[in-house]
Enzyme design. Structure first.
Site, PDB file in Angstrom:
ATOM      1  N   ASP A 203       1.029  -1.201   0.037  1.00 41.73           N
ATOM      2  CA  ASP A 203      -0.098   0.035  -0.050  1.00 41.73           C
ATOM      3  C   ASP A 203       1.029   1.264   0.155  1.00 41.73           C
ATOM      4  O   ASP A 203       1.512   1.335   1.043  1.00 41.73           O
ATOM      5  CB  ASP A 203      -0.835  -0.077   1.402  1.00 41.73           C
ATOM      6  CG  ASP A 203      -1.675   1.177   1.366  1.00 41.73           C
ATOM      7  OD1 ASP A 203      -1.363   2.114   0.838  1.00 41.73           O
ATOM      8  OD2 ASP A 203      -2.961   1.194   1.676  1.00 41.73           O
ATOM      9  N   HIS A 204       1.017   1.951  -1.314  1.00 39.35           N
ATOM     10  CA  HIS A 204       1.993   2.882  -1.260  1.00 39.35           C
ATOM     11  C   HIS A 204       1.763   3.946  -0.178  1.00 39.35           C
ATOM     12  O   HIS A 204       3.108   4.565  -0.086  1.00 39.35           O
ATOM     13  CB  HIS A 204       2.111   3.283  -2.603  1.00 39.35           C
ATOM     14  CG  HIS A 204       1.580   4.371  -3.137  1.00 39.35           C
ATOM     15  ND1 HIS A 204      -0.066   4.026  -3.568  1.00 39.35           N
ATOM     16  CD2 HIS A 204       1.374   5.794  -3.141  1.00 39.35           C
ATOM     17  CE1 HIS A 204      -0.641   5.184  -3.657  1.00 39.35           C
ATOM     18  NE2 HIS A 204       0.024   6.327  -3.524  1.00 39.35           N
ATOM     19  N   HIS A 266      -5.835   2.794   1.490  1.00 43.57           N
ATOM     20  CA  HIS A 266      -5.160   3.952   1.990  1.00 43.57           C
ATOM     21  C   HIS A 266      -5.892   4.556   3.472  1.00 43.57           C
ATOM     22  O   HIS A 266      -5.111   4.969   4.309  1.00 43.57           O
ATOM     23  CB  HIS A 266      -4.860   5.122   1.158  1.00 43.57           C
ATOM     24  CG  HIS A 266      -4.567   4.452  -0.325  1.00 43.57           C
ATOM     25  ND1 HIS A 266      -3.566   3.657  -0.260  1.00 43.57           N
ATOM     26  CD2 HIS A 266      -4.499   4.942  -1.700  1.00 43.57           C
ATOM     27  CE1 HIS A 266      -3.047   3.441  -1.770  1.00 43.57           C
ATOM     28  NE2 HIS A 266      -3.748   4.132  -2.506  1.00 43.57           N
TER      29      HIS A 266
HETATM   30  C1  BG6 Z   1      -3.656   4.609  -5.717  1.00 40.35           C
HETATM   31  C2  BG6 Z   1      -5.336   4.868  -6.436  1.00 40.35           C
HETATM   32  O1  BG6 Z   1      -3.691   3.679  -5.074  1.00 40.35           O
HETATM   33  O2  BG6 Z   1      -3.693   5.794  -5.331  1.00 40.35           O
HETATM   34  C3  BG6 Z   1      -5.223   6.008  -7.209  1.00 40.35           C
HETATM   35  O3  BG6 Z   1      -5.531   3.584  -7.290  1.00 40.35           O
HETATM   36  C4  BG6 Z   1      -4.771   7.247  -6.657  1.00 40.35           C
HETATM   37  O4  BG6 Z   1      -6.680   6.232  -7.823  1.00 40.35           O
HETATM   38  C5  BG6 Z   1      -3.651   7.129  -6.092  1.00 40.35           C
HETATM   39  O5  BG6 Z   1      -4.976   8.413  -7.640  1.00 40.35           O
HETATM   40  C6  BG6 Z   1      -3.384   8.363  -5.093  1.00 40.35           C
HETATM   41  O6  BG6 Z   1      -1.893   8.289  -4.516  1.00 40.35           O
HETATM   42  P1  BG6 Z   1      -1.354   9.512  -4.217  1.00 40.35           P
HETATM   43  O7  BG6 Z   1      -0.042   9.059  -3.801  1.00 40.35           O
HETATM   44  O8  BG6 Z   1      -1.495  10.410  -5.432  1.00 40.35           O
HETATM   45  O9  BG6 Z   1      -2.242  10.257  -3.022  1.00 40.35           O
END
Ligand code: BG6
Length: 517
Positions: A203-204, A266
């Site tokens: 989960d980045h 997230h």
């Molecule tokens: C991803 C989603 O996990 O996270 C995307 O699939 C979203 O839809 C993105 O845009 C948002 O990531 P960040 O790091 O730009 O907040």
């Protein structure tokens, strides 16, 4: 988390305290990374630029190899050319360098369908060639649409090299299933080929520096923890607002929608980091145990609760930063009658000793007015209004943990405005990473940190299966009810606004309001 806290040399001399952080020494064993979907969007935009960056910063061992595995026929040389083009487009590091020479020599390619046994025989042969002695660890990175996973797992299970590799790891990207049942089924398939401690579910958000800081902030400072509970906190807001639409991911998004895309993963991670109890230690399982306890104590939502306390939205056409943007239903690969939600707002309760009765309001959406991710902790008003109602602080004490784009922590307080009157005046105490940490600190990208942790074998920033299933249990009833209730008012917000009016009503009805910027 393994004990990788950097050395801190603290020297208290006179009034000032000198604190120097020495860079951490990173030891990564030789590895081969097989990227399933090695020429796809995620690989080109994120994975390959991150690996190149790690190589550029000399954080990778001398002995490593990257095998792109995908269906198009290509030679190694053609794959290297494709990667070079991707780096030129998406990498922050210069590509015309000695580093590119070094990096490109480590790139290989295997072509073949993920459902075709002969592809795995070719992959196996390639792995044997590159294995070396003693054999390197092998990391299988799944950058593929989820429907391929069952066939891949089945074949990896039988692939010889899987059994004989010194160490093998699996990195898998969200979504982990579509609901609790499919997540459990996916896990069953994966567990035929891999043990839980070999699996890294990305989960980045957990790789973001400001997200990691939530635990440090809470548990390294003694002044906030005593206030971090129902006695002093009125409510908590978590916002993940995006200005982006769905880009070119219409097909994926039509299937997923906002709850599966952002809330289940997230937002649940952010909620857990704010609400969890102090872990017994900083090892990965202690932290993940505490998060799972939070998910399990989130009050389950019945039909009436979902109707009253959640809000679905879908964007119509509008303007973002001065540019006209189309409605969701006009995006590529979406249906003109689509009922897929792109906005979520909802109230959650965590029924445990610390949080009983305290609402957590979560809000996320595509094509909102600004890109902001933040957590705000809203403290209760003081017990007596000593200064009269006219000079009450409109925005009481709020602690804001800014995740992005502002990487800062702000405490809103009230002070006396200078002058003869008795006026309260709101001011902010702000810690800003960029401004206040002077060491030219390097902010690792989320993927950089996560890939290194996987190579080191540290699971702390990765989700565990019981956590995944518990997160699905929280959101499954919402998804189900939303999918079964005919939507009549979509699109119900214009791109470039803060979402549907019903989201504001949700707060107003309780005498509160969302933060705005
Ligand atoms: C991803 C989603 O996990 O996270 C995307 O699939 C979203 O839809 C993105 O845009 C948002 O990531 P960040 O790091 O730009 O907040």
């Amino acid at each position: 988390m393994e004990n990788n806290t950097p050395d801190i040399n603290t020297d208290v001399s006179g009034e000032s305290q000198v604190c120097r952080i020495f860079p951490e020494k990173i030891n990564i064993d030789p590895f081969i990374m097989v990227i399933f979907g090695g020429s796809g969007d995620l690989s080109r935009r994120k994975l390959l630029p991150t690996l190149f960056h790690l190589c550029h910063d000399q954080n990778l061992p001398d002995d490593f190899a990257i095998i792109g595995f995908a269906s198009s026929a290509r030679s190694d040389a053609e794959y290297r050319a494709l990667v070079k083009k991707a780096l030129e487009e998406f990498s922050a590091d210069p590509v015309q360098s000695e580093c590119w020479e070094r990096f490109s020599r480590k790139l290989f390619y295997v072509s073949g369908g993920f459902e075709d046994d002969s592809s795995y025989r070719r992959l196996s042969a390639r792995l044997q060639e590159l294995a070396g002695k003693p054999p390197k660890q092998v990391i299988y990175y799944m950058a593929v649409p989820p429907h391929f996973l069952p066939s891949i797992m089945e074949r990896l299970r039988y692939c010889d090299f899987c059994r004989t590799a010194a160490d093998k790891r699996l990195v898998i990207e969200k979504p982990f299933g579509r609901d609790r049942a499919s997540a459990a089924e996916l896990n069953r398939l994966i567990s035929h080929a891999f043990e839980e401690d070999q699996i890294y579910r990305i989960d980045h958000y957990l790789g973001k520096e400001t997200v990691q800081n939530i635990l440090f902030f809470r548990f390294a400072n003694s002044i906030f923890e005593p206030l971090w509970n129902r006695r002093y906190i009125d409510h908590v807001q978590i916002t993940v607002a995006e200005t982006l639409g769905i880009e070119n991911r219409g097909r994926f998004y039509e299937e997923a929608g906002v709850v599966r895309d952002i809330v289940q993963n997230h937002m649940m991670q952010l909620l857990a980091l704010v609400a969890m109890e102090p872990p017994t230690g900083f090892e990965s399982d202690y932290i993940r145990d505490e998060k799972v306890k939070v998910y399990r104590t989130i009050r389950s939502m019945d039909e009436e609760y979902i109707r009253k306390f959640t809000v679905a939205g879908q964007y119509g056409a509008g303007r973002i930063n001065g540019h006209a943007v189309p409605a969701y239903r006009e995006e590529k690969d979406t249906s003109p009658q689509s009922t897929t939600p792109t906005f979520f707002a909802g109230k959650f309760y965590i029924d445990n000793w610390r949080w009983a009765g305290i609402p957590f309001y979560l809000r996320t959406g595509k094509r909102l007015k600004k890109r902001i991710t933040e957590i705000s902790i809203h403290f209760r008003q003081p017990p007596l209004r000593l200064f009269g109602t006219t000079c009450e602080l409109r925005d009481r004490n709020i602690l804001v943990l800014g995740v992005q784009p502002a990487e800062e922590i702000t405490l809103h307080i009230g002070v006396k405005h200078p002058g003869v009157g008795n006026q309260l005046f709101p001011v902010d105490m702000v810690f800003n990473y960029e401004r206040d940490i002077h060491d030219h600190v390097h902010f690792p990208l989320a993927y950089e940190r996560l890939l290194l942790d996987c190579m080191k074998g540290d699971h702390t920033l990765f989700a565990r299966q019981d956590g995944i299933e518990a997160m699905w249990s929280v959101v499954d009833p919402v998804i189900e009810q939303w999918e079964n209730t005919p939507v009549e008012d979509f699109p119900n917000y214009s791109a470039g606004t803060w979402g549907p009016a019903a989201a504001d009503d949700l707060m107003h009805n309780e005498g509160r309001r969302w933060r705005t910027w």
